[in-house]
Design an enzyme around this catalytic site. Sequence first.
Site, mmCIF file in Angstrom:
data_model
loop_
_atom_site.group_PDB
_atom_site.id
_atom_site.type_symbol
_atom_site.label_atom_id
_atom_site.label_comp_id
_atom_site.label_asym_id
_atom_site.label_seq_id
_atom_site.Cartn_x
_atom_site.Cartn_y
_atom_site.Cartn_z
ATOM 1 C CB SER A 198 -0.883 -0.013 1.254
ATOM 2 O OG SER A 198 -1.478 1.236 1.483
ATOM 3 C CE1 TYR A 234 -3.342 -2.209 5.446
ATOM 4 C CE2 TYR A 234 -2.901 0.045 4.748
ATOM 5 C CZ TYR A 234 -3.218 -1.272 4.437
ATOM 6 O OH TYR A 234 -3.395 -1.646 3.127
#
Length: 268
Positions: free
Chosen positions: A138, A151
Amino acid sequence: MKQKVVIISGASSGIGLALAEKFLAEGSVVVINGRDERKLQQAAIKLNDISATVKAIPGDVSNIKDCERIVSETAALFGKIDVVICNAGISMRGLFEETDLQVLHQCMNINFWGTVNLCKAALPHLLLSGGSIIGISSIAGKKGLPARTGYSASKFAMEGFLETLRTENLNNGIHVLVACPGFTKSNIRNVALSADGTKQGESPRNEEDMMSAESVASAIYWATIKRKRDLILTFSGKLTLWLNKFFPWMMDKMVYSHMKKEPGSPLK
């Protein structure tokens, strides 16, 4: 990719399921994995409409024994492994000072250790086949996102691991791709963890403005074919990385402002 044997973790829905659809359509043999056996079998039934060369093997990639079983069953069934796609992941949202540490541990266990465990189990087979390892990361693995400490940290760790693995195997014929899709229509935000560890439920973002899982899967498929090193799919993602390289102080403020606009954001 015809007759190539592909393992995809986190393939019950979203990008993982779309990747399975794409590789099957191109003639690959696909093993899908997920923790929820019921959802995984439902995905397998759907995928059988594309091709019968699909096998569902449930398991938790944060558990090394499960990863070893997934890999050994795949090798026993098909005789080889050509591609491993580390897609299983979980997100979170909450200020670090308010977040239960178990939330961060869970992100690391699935996003980082899930990748490590699956790669460790599959590496001997990939060395024999000269295959590919695909890590679904990501932009949060390249630029820290406020209220996403767990995350971002897990994706940074994932990318560091895969980059080192790539370098270690420069002369062994293994291909390692790190793919950064950007915001994608999927259920990852619905099952993301809140600060107290409960599931977030409703997505805090407008899903209609995001990339489709199918377009992401197609781009990753072709990057695998071309044995690319990195894949960043969105213009905003590429711009973020460029600006962060030269103007990191400015990007800190821009990212904070952007994430603050999310409905229900904990940022003030």
